[in-house]
Design a protein around this motif. Structure first.
Motif, short mmCIF file in Angstrom:
data_model
loop_
_atom_site.label_atom_id
_atom_site.label_comp_id
_atom_site.label_asym_id
_atom_site.label_seq_id
_atom_site.Cartn_x
_atom_site.Cartn_y
_atom_site.Cartn_z
N THR A 1 15.86 12.81 29.94
CA THR A 1 17.10 12.88 29.18
C THR A 1 17.25 14.31 28.68
N THR A 2 18.45 14.70 28.30
CA THR A 2 18.64 16.06 27.79
C THR A 2 17.80 16.29 26.54
N LYS A 3 17.64 15.28 25.71
CA LYS A 3 16.81 15.39 24.50
C LYS A 3 15.35 15.63 24.88
N ALA A 4 14.84 14.87 25.83
CA ALA A 4 13.45 15.02 26.26
C ALA A 4 13.22 16.39 26.90
N PHE A 5 14.20 16.88 27.68
CA PHE A 5 14.06 18.20 28.30
C PHE A 5 14.03 19.28 27.23
N THR A 6 14.89 19.17 26.22
CA THR A 6 14.91 20.13 25.12
C THR A 6 13.56 20.15 24.41
N GLU A 7 12.99 18.98 24.19
CA GLU A 7 11.68 18.89 23.55
C GLU A 7 10.58 19.46 24.43
N LEU A 8 10.66 19.25 25.75
CA LEU A 8 9.69 19.83 26.69
C LEU A 8 9.74 21.34 26.64
N VAL A 9 10.93 21.92 26.65
CA VAL A 9 11.07 23.38 26.60
C VAL A 9 10.51 23.91 25.28
N ALA A 10 10.81 23.26 24.17
CA ALA A 10 10.29 23.68 22.88
C ALA A 10 8.75 23.63 22.87
N PHE A 11 8.18 22.57 23.43
CA PHE A 11 6.73 22.45 23.52
C PHE A 11 6.14 23.58 24.36
N ALA A 12 6.75 23.85 25.52
CA ALA A 12 6.25 24.90 26.41
C ALA A 12 6.30 26.27 25.73
N LYS A 13 7.32 26.52 24.94
CA LYS A 13 7.44 27.80 24.26
C LYS A 13 6.35 27.99 23.20
N THR A 14 5.93 26.90 22.57
CA THR A 14 4.96 27.03 21.47
C THR A 14 3.52 26.80 21.94
N HIS A 15 3.31 26.34 23.15
CA HIS A 15 1.96 26.06 23.64
C HIS A 15 1.67 26.82 24.94
N HIS A 16 2.00 28.07 24.99
CA HIS A 16 1.78 28.84 26.21
C HIS A 16 0.44 29.43 26.26
#
Length: 54
Positions: free
Chosen positions: A39-54
């Protein structure tokens, strides 16, 4: 629109289909391999997670 998100050193391509409320995500190195439909919400959360856990 196409975007990329680096996850654990790999590029994951996402064809943004926000008008349909979903975002198909796949590994750009395996275009005919499996994919996720988020979902667009889940994708937004995935991107936020990727940005903070690189």
């Amino acid at each position: 629109m196409r975007t990329g998100v680096g996850l654990t050193g790999q590029l994951v391509a996402a064809n943004l289909a926000a008008s349909h409320g979903v975002v198909p995500v796949r590994d750009s190195k395996a275009p005919y391999g499996p994919h996720l439909t988020l979902t667009t919400k889940a994708f937004t959360e995935l991107v936020a997670f990727a940005k903070t856990h690189h």
